[in-house]
Design an enzyme around this catalytic site. Sequence first.
Site, PDB file in Angstrom:
ATOM      1  CE  LYS A  65      48.158 135.431 -30.903  1.00 51.88           C
ATOM      2  NZ  LYS A  65      49.557 134.963 -30.842  1.00 51.88           N
ATOM      3  CG  ASP A 102      50.943 131.783 -31.745  1.00 51.45           C
ATOM      4  OD1 ASP A 102      51.163 132.146 -32.916  1.00 51.45           O
ATOM      5  OD2 ASP A 102      50.186 132.398 -30.973  1.00 51.45           O
ATOM      6  CG  ASN A 149      52.390 138.448 -16.681  1.00 48.75           C
ATOM      7  OD1 ASN A 149      52.652 138.675 -17.858  1.00 48.75           O
ATOM      8  ND2 ASN A 149      51.285 138.893 -16.104  1.00 48.75           N
ATOM      9  NE  ARG A 150      52.312 145.184 -16.758  1.00 51.97           N
ATOM     10  CZ  ARG A 150      52.022 145.896 -17.839  1.00 51.97           C
ATOM     11  NH1 ARG A 150      52.783 146.918 -18.190  1.00 51.97           N
ATOM     12  NH2 ARG A 150      50.973 145.583 -18.591  1.00 51.97           N
ATOM     13  NE  ARG A 154      46.787 137.230 -17.534  1.00 57.26           N
ATOM     14  CZ  ARG A 154      46.487 137.617 -18.771  1.00 57.26           C
ATOM     15  NH1 ARG A 154      46.623 138.884 -19.123  1.00 57.26           N
ATOM     16  NH2 ARG A 154      46.053 136.749 -19.658  1.00 57.26           N
ATOM     17  CE1 TYR A 215      57.110 141.441 -38.700  1.00 54.29           C
ATOM     18  CE2 TYR A 215      55.861 140.178 -37.097  1.00 54.29           C
ATOM     19  CZ  TYR A 215      55.915 140.920 -38.257  1.00 54.29           C
ATOM     20  OH  TYR A 215      54.759 141.151 -38.966  1.00 54.29           O
TER      21      TYR A 215
END
EC number: 1.1.1.25
Length: 272
Positions: A65, A102, A149-150, A154, A215
Site C-alpha cells: 500500500k 479502507d 506498534n511493535r 512508527r 478475516y
Amino acid sequence: MDQFAVFGNPVAHSKSPRIHQLFARQTGIEHRYGKILVPISKFQEALDTFLKQGGIGVNITVPFKEQAFIRANELTERARLSGAVNTLKLLNNNQLLGDNTDGIGLLTDLMRLEFITQGQHILIIGAGGAARGVLFPLLEFGCKITITNRTFSRAIQVANNFSAIGSIRPAEMKVLNSPEFDLIINATASGINGEIPTISPFIFNENCVCYDMFYQANLTPFISFARKHGVSRYADGLGMLVGQAAHSFKLWHGVLPEISPVLLTLEQELRS
C-alpha cells in the site's frame, strides 16, 4: 473487456475476485478481475506489466500500500492523508489515481455492527498502511485514538502525521496493560501467519469490543485471544473488505453496489 486485479503477497486467500464478481452481477457491469501474487521486490514491474496488458484498475493489499502511494500520479484527499493507497485507477490521460477506501469500508462496517459511537476510546494495533488508511474517518467521526506498534517509532510518526486532523496518542505495547479502551482494532497482518500481536491480555474486558481487519473462515487468532480474556462482542474484517471493495468499484465505474447481499453471500460460503 476492462481488466482489474488485486495485488498482494500473499494473495491466494483473497476474496476480492469473488466480491467483484458479485458486484458485477448485481450492477450489470461486467469486468474481468483476477488476483496477482507479486514478488516483494517487484511491485513496480508487476504494475507496469498489468497496465501494458490492458489493466485499468488495481486493488492493493499487504504489503504494497505504501508503494502504491508512491507510484500514484494523483491522490484523493483520504489517500494523501493516510500515506497509503489500496485502489489505483488508470485515468484517460494515462495517469494513475490513488485512493484509499479502507477507512470508509471500516467505518461503514463498525456502524453496521453498532460497534462505534462518538467519543469512544479506540486502540489501533499496528502503524502500517492498513492502520493509516482508517485513521482519518475515525478521527472525523469523533473518536479518541491510541495507536501502538511493535516498532514504537512508527506509532509516533503516524501520530505526528495526523496531528493536523486530530490528536492521536502513541503508546508502547509494553506499557499498555489496563482495560481503558471501548474498541480495540487489530490492523496488523499477524493473523496471516496464525499469530497475534504482542499485546497484554489485561487491555481486554467484558465491556470492550474487538475488531480484526484480518478475516478467515474460523475465528482469527486475535479474536480467539480476545475471547479467551473476556471479550464477548467481536468481528473480523470481512465486512470491511466488502465495504472497501464497494467504494473501489464506485471509483472505477461510478456506481456504488449494495454491500449487504454480497456480505451475506460471502458469510454463507465461508461457513459452508
